[in-house]
Design a protein around this motif. Structure first.
Motif, short mmCIF file in Angstrom:
data_model
loop_
_atom_site.label_atom_id
_atom_site.label_comp_id
_atom_site.label_asym_id
_atom_site.label_seq_id
_atom_site.Cartn_x
_atom_site.Cartn_y
_atom_site.Cartn_z
N ILE A 677 -100.04 40.21 90.75
CA ILE A 677 -101.33 39.09 90.41
C ILE A 677 -102.36 39.53 89.46
N TRP A 678 -102.46 40.68 89.40
CA TRP A 678 -103.55 41.37 88.58
C TRP A 678 -102.85 40.99 86.94
N ILE A 679 -101.84 41.18 86.80
CA ILE A 679 -101.14 41.30 85.47
C ILE A 679 -101.07 39.58 85.10
N LEU A 680 -100.93 38.73 86.16
CA LEU A 680 -100.93 37.23 85.73
C LEU A 680 -102.41 36.90 85.35
N LEU A 681 -103.29 37.44 86.22
CA LEU A 681 -104.55 37.34 86.03
C LEU A 681 -105.21 37.57 84.53
N LEU A 682 -104.62 38.81 84.13
CA LEU A 682 -104.81 39.38 82.88
C LEU A 682 -104.44 38.27 81.84
N GLY A 683 -103.06 37.92 81.93
CA GLY A 683 -102.43 36.99 80.85
C GLY A 683 -103.11 35.58 80.99
N GLY A 684 -103.50 35.17 82.03
CA GLY A 684 -104.23 33.79 82.27
C GLY A 684 -105.56 34.22 81.63
N PHE A 685 -106.33 35.14 81.84
CA PHE A 685 -107.64 35.44 81.03
C PHE A 685 -107.52 35.62 79.67
N LEU A 686 -106.60 36.31 79.08
CA LEU A 686 -106.40 36.67 77.63
C LEU A 686 -106.15 35.20 76.97
N ARG A 687 -105.73 34.46 77.68
CA ARG A 687 -105.19 32.90 76.99
C ARG A 687 -106.60 32.10 77.15
N ALA A 688 -107.26 32.01 78.15
CA ALA A 688 -108.44 31.08 78.62
C ALA A 688 -109.73 31.57 78.13
N TYR A 689 -109.85 33.03 77.89
CA TYR A 689 -111.30 33.20 77.49
C TYR A 689 -111.84 32.59 76.24
N LYS A 690 -113.00 32.37 76.11
CA LYS A 690 -113.63 31.64 74.88
C LYS A 690 -112.51 30.68 74.41
N LEU A 691 -111.84 29.93 75.36
CA LEU A 691 -110.87 29.13 74.81
C LEU A 691 -111.55 28.07 73.67
N VAL A 787 -99.56 40.25 77.21
CA VAL A 787 -100.44 40.82 76.05
C VAL A 787 -100.03 40.71 74.72
N HIS A 788 -98.68 40.14 74.51
CA HIS A 788 -97.94 39.99 73.29
C HIS A 788 -98.95 39.28 72.40
N PRO A 789 -99.54 39.79 71.10
CA PRO A 789 -100.58 38.97 70.55
C PRO A 789 -100.35 37.51 70.18
N LEU A 790 -98.86 37.27 69.73
CA LEU A 790 -98.60 35.93 69.39
C LEU A 790 -98.57 35.17 70.37
N GLU A 791 -97.99 35.60 71.66
CA GLU A 791 -97.99 34.81 72.76
C GLU A 791 -99.41 34.61 73.12
N LEU A 1048 -93.27 52.74 76.70
CA LEU A 1048 -94.15 51.37 76.95
C LEU A 1048 -95.24 51.57 76.14
N CYS A 1049 -95.80 52.77 76.07
CA CYS A 1049 -97.24 52.93 75.14
C CYS A 1049 -96.96 52.78 73.77
N SER A 1050 -95.62 53.02 73.48
CA SER A 1050 -95.20 52.93 72.06
C SER A 1050 -95.28 51.46 71.64
N ILE A 1051 -94.45 50.65 72.64
CA ILE A 1051 -94.58 49.37 72.52
C ILE A 1051 -96.21 48.65 72.24
N LEU A 1052 -96.75 49.08 73.50
CA LEU A 1052 -98.16 48.42 73.35
C LEU A 1052 -98.95 48.85 72.12
N GLY A 1053 -98.90 50.13 71.54
CA GLY A 1053 -99.53 50.68 70.46
C GLY A 1053 -99.29 49.81 69.31
N SER A 1054 -98.00 49.30 69.32
CA SER A 1054 -97.35 48.86 67.84
C SER A 1054 -97.65 47.30 67.98
N TRP A 1055 -98.47 47.00 69.14
CA TRP A 1055 -98.98 45.71 69.12
C TRP A 1055 -100.40 45.45 68.76
N SER A 1056 -100.85 46.76 68.68
CA SER A 1056 -102.27 46.76 68.15
C SER A 1056 -103.35 46.20 69.20
#
Lengths: 1213, 459
Positions: A677-691, A787-791, A1048-1056
């Motif tokens: 649920i927290w991950i989904l909320l994070l995804g939703g927040f990242l997309r909806a914040y200052k929409l 958290v994918h920047p293009l997504e 996983l950290c490497s993937i997340l790091g590579s997405w800045s």
């Protein structure tokens, strides 16, 4: 019985021996992998010790424009110079972009580009660019990432200004630009006069700064005589930092040129000459530089190494006689020579830049030398019936009058063919950083000047330079009289002392502008370091591992038992059944594995960050140091876990088993649900914040207009009569239904996309659980999609890509449930590797209702975005490969539903062709995407695996390495996903007639799922070799968990990811919305609004009405004929497709607000880009309109006839 | 009689088995389609570049196509492979592991075709690259069509100026340093070194496409038995295919690096003024990678080296011509360069024609239309499909008031674009028809104007 028992023992023994051999072989292989990995890492680290970056302070305050913080700030300062200038320079850092002009002449810049483009993309100082690597994936109709920009301010830019200053009154003008509301800049510099006086240049409140030059613009604000008395003082403010880095030895810019002209004593003008000097250096060099002026082409050598720099410049002065096969190979083959307005008879003679481009600052001549008076031939040839009625002789035909005139052929100057010009006679002033090439002792500098047969002026050159030792003390360059010269044509030519003519630069002289070429490459550095590091690491590993194993073997054989007793845990019971030497081998393997995974992840991360400003962290070695520490700690941790696990300290094992079991049970616990649920909320927040902060992009406006029209009228109509939006009915109608109760509010429209984004996350989790049989894979995939920047970016735009992605993934899911064998609920964890259901499903549960669902979900995907039809062949292939036959009755049922789906798609197509498709009045010079077979630009087949700015490199590595391991799992779903991914990429590329990553967006979740699964497979496979989970559960869980975490950290790091929070405070896209809203606030009744294509819908939605559509060049995709007039199909504005159309619009007597997208005209700063269409147009605007307002990438001009200012064109027809 | 009965029984069994399941039916359909596609690939051309005949082209009808010599070999391999596939099926009446391996080989061979065309057939690939380069030069954002769009409807075309030619003809780009420094930034080059360029894509024929489709479908079919997909066999096929591709790519990629080593050595020797040795190294590079000999820079470099050695060759003559041009001695330069358009060396010929065209463009932009007209015709006879030239000659026709020239060039453009695969050719055709509409306006022919405008909308 005994025989049986003995046979059993013997089998066990054989099995054990096999296991021992396997472990030893694995250890051997892992040693090799570790050696290569560590060797590479160490070599990379050692290479960074030679990096050119040095810390530099920004001693002065940051300043911004007065008033409210603005995205564009203009600073200027005028001053009197009492005498001729000897040297002038400036060091500048900006948040985020700048352009420096001196007396209207642009001397240096750093423009803003999309952050997905390589770091330093907009830098004019080419020698200061750190990496000349081309983008791994060139941008083509990109969608932006949810990123803030590159930290350009981390790297200071040096600009030389000497040639632009003159005695008397001067002005330095600096334009700063930012995506945020506070464009700031800090700088320092000096102007050195021949009199010895030094005038400092520093950013402070003595500068004037305005957010935009408001009021009448009768002259250019960068001109010295510009009336700026109303300007306010700049405001000192906080900057992002008080120090940064520099890539150039600052003495190159700080010090004036000291070299003296030298010549060969007796050589004739045409001969080749070699000048050489020995330079004694007694301490290790930290930095060194050379500056030289020559009048021949040359090759420069330092210690017999050719001075070569990374560059994309075509063959030039320092290229010697050789033009083939070096940096010139970077030249794009289709790039034409630049259009020269002087040569092509443009109406803007001498106006390629706003400052006359052919001006000669040295002569203080700022008029165009090729004015019509000088070259009458070309400017008198133009005839026009109206303007020059008498020119055409009546006896001549129209054609004849336009043939070659009888005037003498003056042969106007021709441009040389760039490819071959290689002109060696013009001379130049160039500088290099040569620290890498110098050593302690005697160093030889050699300049080999080329012969120039027939030249009647002698070869001469002047050079100065210097070096700094590690303490910063300067090592002086040899004096001119130390140089020797020889004629190189003579094999054993005698070197003679040179003839020193005198200082190359003295009062009254002017030097050409210095070109700093960059850091001289020492291409052998890595080639030397890598084998050395490899050998050293190999030696250490090769000696230490056998030694440790030998000691362990001796210990286990009680040969040196006294040593064992020295160990602290010797008294604890050793519960491991394996011999000590073997357990040690396991431990070493696990340690090496952990280190190798860490190092490998680091290498991948470094590769990913090469095109971003984060590369600075790797260049100066900081990141590598951290990586080594992490690798060491991780290995040590694994060692401790392993050893403590084996000696069985009282109670420890039970406790750790408890922990491991908890980890294994985590996916079935309540915490897991909370986590999801927290991950989904994070995804939703990242997309909806200052929409609502982000401006709508051009495509988004089109969809918004269609949705609003549906809300109003029920049809996606545009302003022009009988014009409808042609695509994606499902997306637009669904969005309209959602937005209808809210009156078409932006939030309601964008939130539905965000909701689809979150739904896609959840669906990815379901796919991970049910198709890939791992809750961990599902959870990590869900996180990565979140958290994918293009997504994130695409997940909140009013566009159909997100909906298409959701339905495409749902199609895949339904297909797998309907056509591929899997019983639901077969789930394993990566840690256990034990599947809760059988790994091979022999009695597949392929349910008809899922098959039917597949058809209708696929139909939804097509109706949400028509290019989804490219997925159809993939489904057919998938059916052939995986489906079980359920009998003809069900097959016929399936066919019937398919026919219905095809029928609906057909109806959509017919409606598109008959109702929606607007017949255009011509063929657009740029082709829009359509579904049609084709094959071009094969690199795009790899684009999803690379991503713009190398975003996808790390996950793709795991994907490709994991594919061969998929077979172990016997999971048909995983194979099906691979088949869908690969066939989807191929089909999209072959069936969609445009090249862009965004058309592959629907495949992103599948790519992420497979990448995560690949990561799990690789790590667990490698760990299982020594820690089979049924025997070493704790060690297996900890080791594989740690390795997966590092990956996983490497993937997340590579997405800045650290760039995401800042992106909510700035405009990622060009800000058309604010520009048009501002115009609306200023408009008077009767005012007209003109806007560049394709933002006419923006003018219509935000500005109430679009009067004119500026279409340069004219692209028929957006134009329709209505009542005999070409109008824009979206906004209904009349088309302005040439400068004459604009002048005609101006002549009507209304005030016209002209809103220009600078990106559209390729113009970002002062210089106009004459090689693209639109330069004439923009130049006219600059000369005749007031600049009223600026936002990021957008400019608002006002044409006001009452202003009484008009500058006609020379050849206006 | 018994044979007929057996045959009938066999057919009956086949039909019954075919309709036993939808999968089976699909696989049979795919196998038939694959066989058909492969058969078609034997008949159709795989790669054709339109060029002038040896005696020069006087009309669009004279345009001929050249094909790479290796095409026949590839078609022969496909024919043998197809027969082997059929035999392997007839042998056991179902696909076997042998069939899978044969199909894998066919796929790999088809994928290798671009390499042999673009890197091992230098003249053909250079012609293709040159035409592609013209095409891009016209169509890119800074090209003639975009830049002149502002004046597209101006009948006089008095403000329409021609944009210079591409800087360089280069089929492949060399690695700058060493394999160690190969990074992701060179992905495109890696593909180019395997022959996968837009020049290949634009002139690829239906034969190659059919070979790709046919071999892929047959491979797909060979992975099943009785309509059931066999994953073991798929794994084997995938491994075999991957091994073939990796091996071939490794070999393919090694050559540019080896050639680059020779070029670096050549550069070093040149700077030591050992020109003969330098030239020898350069030729070694070309022997490894023949297509390098077509590169503009190679030709210029070789001219420089041979000049230093005192030789009189076409390379040195071209170099001298360009030097004269650089020094502003245009008449002498034109004379030197135009004398090389009949050179035996196709690379020299192309560069000389490029030089002539350069002069013609400058003439046009300077309103010396008769000169430019003559010079354009020199080029068109040798390069009848030169898109840039055809487009420019239409403009020339408008400027000179010669509608017949404009219409004639439209026919040339249609003829040339018929042999191109890219959809962007419609842009060229549309522009050509738009010019024809203007030309028709010169003759006050309303019907012709209307027809041309209609064709410009739907070319």
């Amino acid at each position: 019985m005994n025989a049986l028992s003995s046979k059993h023992d013997s089998t066990d023994e054989i099995r054990q021996q096999k296991q021992h051999r396997r472990i030893l072989l694995s250890l051997l292989i892992m040693s090799f992998v570790f050696t290569v990995n560590a060797g590479y890492g160490v070599a990379r680290f050692l290479e960074t010790t030679q990096h050119p970056l040095r810390r530099t302070n920004y001693p002065n305050r940051w300043i911004r424009a007065a008033g409210v913080p603005s995205q564009a700030a203009y600073f200027r300062k005028t001053f009197d110079l009492p005498g001729p200038v000897r040297h002038a320079w400036i060091k500048i850092a900006a948040a985020e972009a700048f352009e420096v002009s001196v007396n209207t002449n642009p001397t240096g810049r750093q423009y803003l580009w999309r952050p997905a483009r390589p770091f330093q993309s907009g830098t004019s100082e080419k020698g200061q660019i750190l990496s000349w690597r081309e983008p791994a994936l060139a941008l083509n109709f990109p969608r932006d990432y949810q990123w803030d920009g590159h930290d350009n301010w981390r790297l200071a830019t040096f600009v030389e200004m000497t040639a632009s200053l003159r005695p008397g009154k001067n002005v330095i003008a600096i334009e700063a630009e930012s995506r945020t509301d506070s464009a700031r800049v800090t700088f320092e510099g000096e102007i050195q006069l021949w009199s010895g006086e030094i005038i400092p240049i520093q950013s402070d409140e003595t500068w004037y700064g305005e957010p935009a030059p408001l009021g009448p613009q009768l002259s250019d604000w960068t001109e010295v005589n510009y009336w700026g008395n109303e300007w306010r003082k700049a405001v000192a403010c906080e900057g992002p930092t008080s120090h940064g880095l520099r890539s150039v030895p600052d003495a190159v810019y700080r010090e004036s040129f000291q070299g003296e002209w030298i010549r060969h004593r007796s050589a004739s003008g045409g001969e080749a000459i070699v000048f050489s000097v020995d330079w004694e250096i007694d301490k290790p060099v930290d930095e060194a530089w050379l500056r030289l002026i020559g009048n021949r082409g040359y090759e420069l050598y330092v210690n017999d190494t050719r001075v070569r720099v990374s560059s994309v410049k075509p063959p030039d002065l320092d290229n010697g006689d050789w033009i083939f096969g070096r940096a010139a190979s970077f030249d794009p083959t289709t790039k034409p020579e630049l259009l020269d307005p002087d040569e092509i008879g443009s109406t803007f003679v001498g106006k390629q830049f706003e400052t006359p481009r052919k001006a000669d600052a040295q002569l203080e001549l700022f008029n165009a030398p090729f004015a019509p008076a000088n070259t009458p031939f070309r400017y008198k040839r133009v005839t026009h019936r109206v303007q020059e009625a008498g020119v055409i002789e009546p006896i001549q035909t129209l054609g004849e009058s336009r043939r070659t005139p009888a005037s003498p052929d003056l042969f106007p100057e021709r441009p040389q063919p760039n490819a071959l010009k290689h002109d060696l006679s013009s001379g130049g002033y160039l500088a290099y950083s040569i620290g890498k090439l110098l050593g302690v002792g005697m160093n030889r500098i050699e300049m080999r000047c080329l012969a120039k047969p027939g030249a009647n002026w002698p070869t001469q050159m002047a050079m100065d330079g210097g070096a700094l030792d590690s303490s910063g003390k300067k090592i002086e360059f040899p004096q001119a009289y130390s140089w020797m010269a020889r004629k190189s044509t003579e094999p054993e030519a005698e070197s003679l002392p040179v003839s020193v003519i005198g200082p190359a630069y003295s009062p009254g002289d002017r030097l050409p502008s210095m070109q700093y070429r960059g850091v001289a490459l020492n291409s052998s550095t890595f080639r030397t370091l890598f084998p050395w590091s490899l050998a050293m690491t190999g030696l250490i590993v090769g000696l230490s591992v056998p030694a440790i194993l030998a000691i362990a073997w001796l210990l286990s054989r009680q040969k040196i038992a006294w040593l064992w007793r020295l160990l602290p845990w010797h008294q604890t019971s050793h519960v491991d059944s394996l011999p000590l030497w073997l357990t040690v081998a396991q431990t070493i393997y696990a340690m090496m594995l952990t280190s190798s995974v860490t190092m490998c992840a680091a290498v991948l991360l470094e590769t990913s960050l090469v095109e971003r400003h984060e590369v600075l962290w790797w260049m100066d070695g900081t990141a590598w140091k951290i990586v080594f520490v992490i690798a060491a700690i991780a290995s040590a941790g694994i060692c401790l876990v392993d050893r403590f696990g084996r000696v069985a300290l009282p109670g420890l094992k039970e406790r750790t088993h408890g922990f491991t079991q908890k980890m294994l049970d985590l996916p079935h616990s309540v915490i897991w649900r909370h986590l999801l649920i927290w991950i989904l909320l994070l995804g939703g927040f990242l997309r909806a914040y200052k929409l609502d902060l982000q401006p709508l992009d051009d495509d988004e406006y089109a969809s918004t207009q269609a949705v609003l029209s549906i809300i109003d009228t029920g049809a996606p109509g545009f302003v022009a009569k009988d014009v409808y939006y042609t695509r994606s009915p499902m997306f637009h109608y669904l969005t309209a239904i959602i937005a209808f109760p809210f009156g078409g509010d932006l939030w309601s429209m964008r939130l539905q996309t965000a909701a689809f984004g979150v739904a896609t996350q959840w669906l990815a989790y379901i796919c991970g659980v049910q198709l890939l049989r791992s809750r961990w894979v599902g959870m990590v995939s869900m996180l990565l999609i979140g958290v994918h920047p293009l997504e994130i970016f695409t997940g909140h735009v009013i566009r159909f890509y997100q909906m298409q992605q959701f339905f495409a993934l749902l199609t895949v899911y339904c297909f797998c449930r309907g056509f591929i064998s899997l019983k639901p609920g077969g789930v394993s964890t990566p840690a256990s590797g034990q599947h809760h259901s059988s790994s091979v499903d022999d009695s597949p549960l392929q349910v008809q209702r899922w098959r039917i669902a597949t058809i209708f979900v696929f139909l939804s995907a097509v109706l949400s975005q028509e290019i989804s039809i490219a997925f159809a062949p993939c489904l057919i292939i998938g059916y052939m490969l995986f489906a079980k036959d359920l009998g003809w009755q069900k097959n016929i049922e399936l066919v019937v539903y398919s026919v219905v789906a095809v029928g609906i798609i057909g109806m959509d197509f017919i409606a598109f062709q008959t109702l929606c498709l607007t017949r255009t009045e011509g063929v657009s010079p740029s082709i829009e995407a359509a579904v049609k077979p084709h094959f071009w630009y094969p690199l795009n087949l790899l684009s999803i695996f690379i991503g713009y700015s190398r975003l996808h490199v790390v996950p793709s590595f795991f994907l490709f390495c994991g594919i061969p391991l998929l077979k172990r799992e016997h999971n048909r779903n995983a194979l099906a996903l691979v088949a869908f991914l690969m066939s989807g990429i191929i089909m999209t590329n072959l069936l969609v007639t445009s090249v862009s990553l965004r058309y592959l967006y629907w495949l992103f979740p599948i790519w992420i799922l497979l990448s995560v699964d690949g990561m799990r497979l690789i790590v667990t496979t490698l760990v299982e070799i020594v820690y089979p989970p049924h025997e070493n559960l704790n060690r297996y869980v900890v080791t594989s968990g740690l390795c997966c975490f590092v990956c996983l950290c490497s993937i997340l790091g590579s997405w800045s990811l650290w760039r995401i929070p800042g992106s909510y405070e700035l405009r990622i896209l060009g800000d058309s919305t604010t520009a048009v809203r501002w115009v609306r606030s200023q408009k008077r009744p009767g005012d007209k609004l003109a806007i560049t294509e394709p933002h006419t819908h923006c003018a219509f939605i935000e500005g109430d009405k679009c009067d004119y559509d500026i279409a340069i060049p004219l692209q028929y995709d957006f134009a329709v004929m209505r009542d005999g007039v070409l109008v824009d199909r979206n906004g209904g504005g009349e088309l302005i497709s040439s400068l004459d159309d604009l002048i005609a619009a101006f002549s009507k007597g209304d005030r016209v607000w002209v809103v220009i997208n600078r990106e559209k005209f390729r113009t970002r700063g002062k210089n106009l880009r004459w090689e693209y269409p639109g330069a004439r147009f923009e130049s006219f605007l600059r000369q005749n309109c007031e600049l009223k307002y600026r936002t990021y990438l957008w400019t608002v001009f006002l044409w006001d006839p009452a202003r009484g200012h008009y500058k006609p064109f020379q050849l206006q027809e | 009689m018994s044979i007929a009965r057996t045959l009938l029984a066999e057919i009956q069994r086949f039909v019954v088995s075919a309709f036993s399941s939808l999968n089976q039916l699909l696989f049979i359909g795919a196998a038939l389609a694959g066989t058909g596609a492969l058969t078609l690939s034997l008949k159709k051309s795989w790669f054709t570049v339109p060029v002038a005949p040896q005696w020069g082209a006087n009309s669009p009808a004279d345009i001929v196509g050249i094909k790479p010599g290796c095409m026949t070999v590839f078609q022969a391999v496909m024919a043998i492979g197809l027969m082997a596939m059929i035999l392997s099926w007839l042998w056991k009446r179902h696909w076997t592991i042998v069939s899978t391996l044969i199909a894998s080989i066919l796929c790999s061979v088809t994928l290798a075709f671009p390499y042999f065309v673009m890197l091992r057939s230098p003249v053909v690939s250079a012609e293709a690259s040159w035409l592609q380069s013209q095409h891009d030069n016209l169509l890119w954002l800074g090209g003639d069509i975009h830049n002149n769009a502002e004046f597209a409807h101006r009948g006089w075309k008095s403000k329409t100026y021609l944009i210079d030619l591409p800087q360089q003809l280069s089929v492949v780009r060399l690695p700058s340093w060493s394999p160690w420094e190969m990074g992701l930034d060179r992905c495109e080059d890696l593909l180019l070194w395997l022959g996968y360029s837009n020049a290949f894509c634009n002139f690829v024929g239906m034969g190659w496409v059919m070979a790709m489709i046919g071999s892929s479908l047959l491979l797909l079919c060979s992975l099943q038995r009785d309509g059931i997909f066999e994953f073991g066999r798929a794994g084997l096929a995938l491994s075999f295919f991957t091994a073939c591709v990796v091996l071939a790519a490794g070999v393919g990629w090694s050559l540019p690096f080896r050639a680059s080593q020779h070029i670096n050595r050549s550069a070093e020797l040149s700077s030591q003024r050992q020109f003969a040795e330098s030239l020898a190294q350069l030729q070694k590079a070309v022997s490894l990678l023949p297509v390098l000999a077509q590169d503009t820079y190679y030709i210029a470099q070789r001219g420089t080296l041979e000049k230093e050695l005192g030789q009189q060759t076409d390379y040195t003559r071209l170099r001298d011509g360009i030097k004269l041009e650089r020094d502003g001695r245009y008449d002498q330069a034109y004379s030197a360069i135009s004398s090389l358009v009949e050179s035996d060396n196709p690379a020299i010929r192309r560069e000389a024609l490029r030089g002539v065209m350069r002069f013609a463009i400058q003439d046009y932009n300077s309103a010396r239309f008769e000169l430019s007209h003559d010079r354009f015709w020199v080029v068109i006879r040798h390069q009848p499909c030169n898109m840039k030239l055809l487009y420019l000659m239409q403009l020339q026709g408008i400027r000179e008031g010669r509608p017949e020239l404009v219409n004639s060039m439209r026919d040339w453009i249609y003829e040339a674009t018929n042999r191109m695969a890219f959809g962007t050719k419609v842009i060229l055709r549309s522009a050509a028809n738009q010019h024809c509409a203007i030309a028709a306006g010169m003759e006050s022919n309303a019907q012709a104007i209307s027809d041309a405008q209609d064709k410009a909308k739907r070319p």
